[in-house]
Design a protein around this motif. Structure first.
Motif, short mmCIF file in Angstrom:
data_model
loop_
_atom_site.label_atom_id
_atom_site.label_comp_id
_atom_site.label_asym_id
_atom_site.label_seq_id
_atom_site.Cartn_x
_atom_site.Cartn_y
_atom_site.Cartn_z
N ILE A 52 0.84 -1.20 0.00
CA ILE A 52 0.00 0.00 0.00
C ILE A 52 0.87 1.26 0.00
CG2 ILE A 52 -1.66 1.35 1.35
CD1 ILE A 52 -2.78 -1.34 2.36
N GLY A 53 1.92 1.25 0.82
CA GLY A 53 2.77 2.43 0.94
C GLY A 53 3.70 2.64 -0.24
N SER A 54 3.99 1.57 -0.99
CA SER A 54 4.96 1.68 -2.10
C SER A 54 4.32 1.42 -3.45
CB SER A 54 6.11 0.68 -1.88
OG SER A 54 6.73 0.88 -0.63
N PHE A 55 3.01 1.50 -3.53
CA PHE A 55 2.32 1.23 -4.80
C PHE A 55 2.90 2.14 -5.89
CE2 PHE A 55 -1.22 0.78 -7.76
CZ PHE A 55 -1.49 -0.58 -7.62
N PRO A 56 3.37 1.54 -7.00
CA PRO A 56 4.14 2.33 -7.99
C PRO A 56 3.31 3.24 -8.87
CG PRO A 56 3.86 0.08 -8.75
CD PRO A 56 3.29 0.13 -7.36
N ILE A 57 2.58 4.13 -8.25
CA ILE A 57 1.87 5.20 -8.95
C ILE A 57 2.29 6.50 -8.30
CG2 ILE A 57 -0.39 6.21 -9.47
CD1 ILE A 57 -1.57 3.42 -9.50
N GLN A 58 2.94 7.37 -9.06
CA GLN A 58 3.53 8.57 -8.50
C GLN A 58 2.51 9.44 -7.79
OE1 GLN A 58 5.78 10.86 -11.29
NE2 GLN A 58 6.45 12.36 -9.80
N ALA A 59 1.32 9.57 -8.35
CA ALA A 59 0.29 10.40 -7.73
C ALA A 59 -0.08 9.86 -6.35
CB ALA A 59 -0.94 10.48 -8.62
N TRP A 60 -0.12 8.54 -6.24
CA TRP A 60 -0.47 7.91 -4.96
C TRP A 60 0.63 8.12 -3.92
CZ3 TRP A 60 -4.12 6.19 -1.95
CH2 TRP A 60 -3.83 5.30 -0.92
N THR A 61 1.88 7.88 -4.30
CA THR A 61 2.98 8.05 -3.34
C THR A 61 3.13 9.51 -2.92
OG1 THR A 61 4.55 8.18 -5.19
CG2 THR A 61 4.24 6.03 -4.15
N GLN A 298 19.67 -6.01 -12.36
CA GLN A 298 19.49 -6.93 -11.23
C GLN A 298 18.05 -6.96 -10.74
OE1 GLN A 298 22.20 -7.65 -7.67
NE2 GLN A 298 20.74 -6.19 -6.77
N SER A 299 17.47 -5.79 -10.49
CA SER A 299 16.16 -5.76 -9.84
C SER A 299 15.00 -6.05 -10.78
CB SER A 299 15.95 -4.40 -9.17
OG SER A 299 15.98 -3.35 -10.13
N LEU A 300 15.18 -5.80 -12.09
CA LEU A 300 14.05 -5.90 -13.01
C LEU A 300 14.13 -7.09 -13.97
CD1 LEU A 300 13.66 -2.12 -13.91
CD2 LEU A 300 12.67 -3.39 -12.00
N PHE A 301 15.31 -7.67 -14.16
CA PHE A 301 15.42 -8.78 -15.10
C PHE A 301 15.95 -10.06 -14.45
CE2 PHE A 301 15.45 -5.07 -17.87
CZ PHE A 301 14.53 -5.44 -18.84
N ALA A 302 16.82 -9.95 -13.46
CA ALA A 302 17.36 -11.15 -12.83
C ALA A 302 16.27 -11.93 -12.11
CB ALA A 302 18.49 -10.78 -11.86
N THR A 303 15.36 -11.21 -11.48
CA THR A 303 14.25 -11.87 -10.79
C THR A 303 12.96 -11.14 -11.10
OG1 THR A 303 14.64 -10.55 -8.79
CG2 THR A 303 15.67 -12.73 -8.89
N LEU A 304 11.90 -11.90 -11.26
CA LEU A 304 10.56 -11.35 -11.47
C LEU A 304 9.69 -11.83 -10.31
CD1 LEU A 304 10.18 -12.21 -15.27
CD2 LEU A 304 11.04 -10.09 -14.27
N VAL A 387 17.37 4.78 -15.35
CA VAL A 387 16.29 5.39 -14.56
C VAL A 387 15.90 4.43 -13.44
CG1 VAL A 387 13.91 6.20 -14.59
CG2 VAL A 387 15.43 6.71 -16.51
N LEU A 388 15.91 4.93 -12.20
CA LEU A 388 15.57 4.10 -11.04
C LEU A 388 14.06 4.11 -10.85
CD1 LEU A 388 18.36 5.22 -8.55
CD2 LEU A 388 18.26 3.10 -9.86
N VAL A 389 13.43 2.97 -11.08
CA VAL A 389 11.98 2.85 -10.87
C VAL A 389 11.75 2.14 -9.54
CG1 VAL A 389 11.51 2.78 -13.33
CG2 VAL A 389 11.88 0.64 -12.11
N PRO A 390 10.60 2.34 -8.88
CA PRO A 390 10.33 1.68 -7.60
C PRO A 390 10.44 0.17 -7.72
CG PRO A 390 8.72 3.40 -8.01
CD PRO A 390 9.51 3.25 -9.27
N GLY A 399 9.90 -3.29 -17.29
CA GLY A 399 10.73 -3.52 -18.47
C GLY A 399 10.54 -2.45 -19.52
N PHE A 400 9.29 -2.01 -19.70
CA PHE A 400 9.00 -0.96 -20.67
C PHE A 400 9.65 0.37 -20.25
CE2 PHE A 400 6.31 2.62 -21.96
CZ PHE A 400 6.34 2.48 -23.34
N LEU A 401 9.64 0.65 -18.94
CA LEU A 401 10.16 1.93 -18.46
C LEU A 401 11.68 2.04 -18.63
CD1 LEU A 401 8.07 2.39 -15.18
CD2 LEU A 401 7.78 3.60 -17.36
N VAL A 402 12.39 0.92 -18.55
CA VAL A 402 13.86 1.00 -18.59
C VAL A 402 14.47 0.52 -19.90
CG1 VAL A 402 14.04 0.79 -16.09
CG2 VAL A 402 14.18 -1.28 -17.51
#
Length: 463
Positions: A52-61, A298-304, A387-390, A399-402
């Motif tokens: 809830i606290g880290s939901f990856p929507i900028q407006a929400w955070t 590491q964070s976005l492709f090594a593990t899903l 670009v560092l995404v949450p 994957g699309f963002l980076v």
């Protein structure tokens, strides 16, 4: 229908299940299993609030960060349940280790054993936090309970101190080195006095260990073990071999219930972040990104889905498994898993100390690392843009963002490949759970006398 006793599934059945049965009879591993099973509700609750606290929507955070209730922001208030559960995980483990191990050590007073285990862990804990005031060059030690060690970083010490302290305590109890109260004294009072001598001796032994470590360069057992585990990682850099080694090491630690990536990231993450920054600077200057291995890799492709790339495992569980136990856990865990929170599946299936799942748990991330490096090296998928995404950003979107649409498609390919790798292993476990489920139904229906007539080894199940 498929014959699960033939081919690859038969090999897994014959090789891995006996190992699982052996593990199931080991008192140390049983203690670990029961301890982590007991904290499952805490981890699930904490994970939900983290999501809830880290939901990856900028407006929400931004809304959470800018909304205040009293003197605190809504974001900080939402983080409190996670801080009191996941971030204090070692505190609960320290007590439950002694409580559960007491049963295997034939100790009647399990509560006293739990208290001994918790007390031993606290005695070893460095009761200060280093604080450097703004503008100062020297750090001050402030008396406090250090949250860094109370969380996942302190779990390994909680396990070790729990086993050893209860071993000492139990040995003294079995030698009858206790105060015997006369008959008529309330049982609660009698148990308290009977635990006095064994508990006191155990505390003195642990305190001596604490004193001895103050004379070492590390200063305490926590720092020593943490530093010792980091030694193999000191010379690693931004190569595919380094990334593969780090994840192999981290996932072996995960298998034993230790948050492996927390340990490896303390050394390796600064290197990866530097490489990501170089990529971002190069792209800003109109140049090609130079570093394939970086923080986003590491964070976005090594593990899903978290350590072990368990999102693939969850998909396999949901669509290809039939036992109630696996289906219910998969439905409970798929929501957090989409957002890369996988403690429910790590400790609930469990993956921890489960030899049946050890191979795919390690193999899938290594497969992701090697293949992703390959497709980026040949230009099939763009190198991440820095670009560092949450970390809670779901696969495909991240994957699309980076790496553009190619990165999103490649994440989907990795997800499917992970399902295929996990499938035969989770089906092996599913078959065992189905057999247990069938036995339980027979016992409940009062037909347990017919159990011996059922040849569970020859039951066929669809894939």
């Amino acid at each position: 229908m498929a014959n699960v006793d033939s081919g690859f599934m038969g090999v897994l059945e014959k090789r891995l299940m006996p190992l699982a049965e052996m593990v199931g009879k080991n008192k140390y591993l049983l203690t670990l299993r029961d301890t982590f099973a007991a904290i499952m509700p805490l981890l699930i609750v904490g994970s939900m609030f983290t999501l809830i606290g880290s939901f990856p929507i900028q407006a929400w955070t931004e809304f959470l960060a800018n909304t205040t209730i009293g003197a605190e922001t809504l974001a900080s208030l939402i983080s409190v349940p996670a801080m009191c559960t996941v971030s204090m995980m070692a505190l609960f483990v320290a007590f439950l280790m002694g409580y559960n191990f007491a049963e295997h050590e034939k100790l009647d007073d399990r509560l006293a054993a739990g208290i001994v285990s918790l007390l031993a862990w606290l005695l070893l804990l460095p009761l200060y936090t280093e604080f450097t005031p703004e503008g100062a060059t020297e750090a001050f030690k402030v008396a406090s309970m250090p949250l860094g060690w109370i969380g996942s970083k302190g779990v390994f010490v909680a396990i070790v101190s729990g086993f050893l302290s209860v071993k000492v305590y139990g040995a003294l109890v079995h030698k009858n080195l206790m105060i015997k109260m006369p008959e008529g004294v309330p049982p609660t009072v009698s148990r308290a006095f009977s635990a006095l001598i064994p508990m006191s001796v155990t505390v003195v032994c642990v305190w001596i260990v604490r004193v001895l470590f103050t004379m070492t360069p590390w200063g305490d057992l926590f720092t020593f073990l943490y530093s010792f585990l980091q030694i193999p990682l000191q010379n690693l850099g931004g190569t595919v071999f380094a990334q593969a080694f780090v994840y192999l090491f981290a996932h072996i630690l995960w298998f034993f219930g230790i948050h492996g990536t927390n340990i490896t990231d303390s050394v390796y993450q600064p290197i990866l972040l530097t490489l990501s920054a170089q990529n971002q600077e190069a792209i800003a200057a109109g140049l090609a990104a130079p570093n394939i291995i970086n923080a986003q890799f590491q964070s976005l492709f090594a593990t899903l889905g978290g350590g072990g790339s368990t999102l693939s495992l969850l998909v396999a569980m949901l669509f290809f498994c039939r036992s109630d136990r696996i289906q219910k856990l998969a439905k409970l865990s798929i929501g957090p898993g989409i957002f890369n929170i996988n403690e429910p599946i790590i400790f609930g299936l469990p993956i921890v100390l489960n030899p049946v799942l050890l191979v795919p748990f390690i193999l899938v991330p290594l497969f992701n690392i090697v293949t992703t490096y390959g497709v980026m090296a040949i230009g099939l998928v763009p190198i991440t843009n820095g670009v560092l995404v949450p970390w809670t950003t779901p696969a495909i979107i991240s994957g699309f963002l980076v790496s553009g649409w190619q990165g999103a498609v490649w994440q989907a390919v990795l997800l499917v490949c992970g399902v295929l790798i996990y499938l035969p292993f989770i089906k092996t476990l599913d078959r065992k759970y189905l057999a247990d489920q069938e036995l339980a139904k027979l016992e409940e229906s009062g037909t347990s006398s017919a159990i011996d007539e059922i040849d569970l080894d020859n039951i066929d199940f669809d894939f």
